[in-house]
Design an enzyme around this catalytic site. Structure first.
Site, PDB file in Angstrom:
ATOM      1  N   VAL A   1       8.287  33.009  21.393  1.00  0.00           N
ATOM      2  CA  VAL A   1       8.575  33.771  22.609  1.00  0.00           C
ATOM      3  C   VAL A   1       9.727  33.088  23.339  1.00  0.00           C
ATOM      4  CG1 VAL A   1       6.699  32.578  23.852  1.00  0.00           C
ATOM      5  CG2 VAL A   1       7.671  34.694  24.797  1.00  0.00           C
TER       6      VAL A   1
ATOM      7  N   LYS B   1       3.768  31.877  17.240  1.00  0.00           N
ATOM      8  CA  LYS B   1       3.821  32.635  18.502  1.00  0.00           C
ATOM      9  C   LYS B   1       5.171  32.449  19.199  1.00  0.00           C
ATOM     10  CE  LYS B   1      -1.193  32.483  19.347  1.00  0.00           C
ATOM     11  NZ  LYS B   1      -1.596  31.519  18.286  1.00  0.00           N
TER      12      LYS B   1
ATOM     13  N   HIS C   1      -0.913  25.919  11.842  1.00  0.00           N
ATOM     14  CA  HIS C   1      -0.225  25.505  13.061  1.00  0.00           C
ATOM     15  C   HIS C   1       0.441  24.176  12.709  1.00  0.00           C
ATOM     16  CE1 HIS C   1      -3.146  28.141  15.374  1.00  0.00           C
ATOM     17  NE2 HIS C   1      -2.000  28.455  15.938  1.00  0.00           N
TER      18      HIS C   1
END
Length: 397
Positions: free
Chosen positions: A109, A107, A72
């Site tokens: 989006v 992730k 991350h």
């Protein structure tokens, strides 16, 4: 979630990783299957540490036991964004040294044009150092297609280094490789092109001007050219033996299910993930999920969902997606497995995830990071996860 797969397991659950190479549609998936066999590992480390130096040190220590390092980047203090000598470049060197792939758990989006820029541009330039990333497709399947296009465009340009030079002359538009390169040069031209005049007198006494135009041009040179200077020291350029370096192709994992308590990703959402994966096999490697989704049908996930589409049995049976599952935790010897961390994370043992639920790669975080001896604990997890994979094949044979 119960499915018919429990009584009729998909063929991919029975085959070895080596056998699944033949049916893989993504170069990076094929490579990962072979790497798993070479290292006898199906372990991913979720390296959620807080500082770049800790991340690099952990990757170097645990690298021999893993096949995937999950990052991350946006929670790392001290992340160096330099494209050639920064944290991403150093992670890539460690990946080559120890034989693992880098999975940036971003992730994504958003709308397509936004995720393209987030993926290939900005400060992090994730596409340049992370083999794999992932996406939450609540924004729609078009986002996956957009990311695939961005990755392909990057892949087509990567064999060449862009060289910029300054010369005197008149620019010729067809010297530029493509529209993007021409736009970049145009911006540079605005900065460095100068019109300078010097006043002189001709023999007849009249004033005249000498005009000089400085032009920026770009050329492309193969990235393996000996003239290009290495930016990582030779010691950091060691390559893991037994298998070639990973291909330059990039891959996506679709976030289909999560292990957090109260997760809102229902069966309808997961089914949309399956459809998106099947439509984008050239870019989608597989899923982050809580069960094996190969061969899954809408009836098994969301029987009452009316989406106006159908999947043939042939399409479902052709699935060979790789699955990664987080929340893996081993108890200390002689103790029962923990059920969670009190913050919504539900834990599973490697045997439950790999052997019973059918995932391919177990993702472990704090179980290794907080151990007194992380390398030794990583080896314990590697052995347990690999045995679970062997037990699954034996059970389904």
């Amino acid at each position: 979630m119960s499915t018919s797969q429990e009584t009729q397991p998909h063929w991919s659950l029975k085959q070895s990783f080596a056998e699944r190479v033949e049916s893989s549609t993504h170069p990076l998936t094929s490579y990962l299957f072979r790497l798993m066999e070479v290292k006898q590992s199906n372990l991913c480390l979720s390296a959620d540490v807080e500082h770049a130096r800790d991340l690099l040190a952990l990757a170097d220590k645990v690298g021999p036991s893993i096949v995937v390092l999950k990052t991350h980047y946006d929670l790392i203090t001290g992340w160096d964004y330099h494209p050639h000598t920064g944290t991403g470049a150093k992670l890539a060197a460690l990946a080559r040294k120890h034989g693992f792939l880098i999975f940036e758990d971003r992730k994504f989006v958003d709308i397509g044009s936004t995720v393209q820029k987030q993926y290939t541009a900005g400060t992090a330039r994730i596409v340049e150092w992370a083999h794999i990333t992932n996406a939450d497709i609540h924004a729609g399947e078009a986002m996956v297609s957009a990311m695939a296009q961005a990755a392909q465009k990057w892949r087509e340009r990567i064999p060449y280094e862009v060289k910029t030079s300054v010369s005197v002359g008149t620019p010729v538009a067809d010297q530029f490789a493509d529209e993007e390169a021409e736009d970049q040069v145009e911006e540079l031209r605005k900065v460095v092109t100068r019109e300078t005049s010097t006043t002189t007198k001709d023999t007849d006494g009249r004033k005249s001007s000498i005009v000089s135009i400085t032009t920026v041009t770009q050329t492309y040179e193969p990235a393996d050219s000996p003239r290009l200077v290495k930016t990582i020291s030779e010691d950091d350029e060691m390559v893991f033996p037994g298998i070639e370096e990973a291909p330059l192709d990039r891959g996506l994992l679709i976030l289909a299910q999560m292990s957090s308590k109260g997760c809102l990703m229902d069966g309808k959402y997961t089914w949309e993930c399956v459809k998106a994966a099947r439509k984008n096999k050239g870019f989608v490697m597989g899923y982050v999920a809580q069960q094996n989704l190969n061969g899954i049908t809408k009836e098994a996930l969301a029987p009452s969902y009316e989406d106006g589409e159908s999947t043939t049995e042939e399409e479902a049976q052709a699935d060979n997606f790789i699955h990664m599952t987080p929340g893996c935790k081993l108890p200390p010897p002689g103790e029962e497995a923990p059920q969670g961390d009190g913050l919504g994370q539900q834990y599973n043992t490697p045997d439950n995830l790999v052997n019973i639920k059918g995932t391919d790669i177990a993702i472990v975080g704090r179980g290794i990071i907080t151990a007194a001896d992380p390398p030794a604990e990583a080896e314990r997890y590697r052995r347990k996860a690999w045995k679970a994979y062997q037990d699954r094949r034996e059970r389904l044979a």
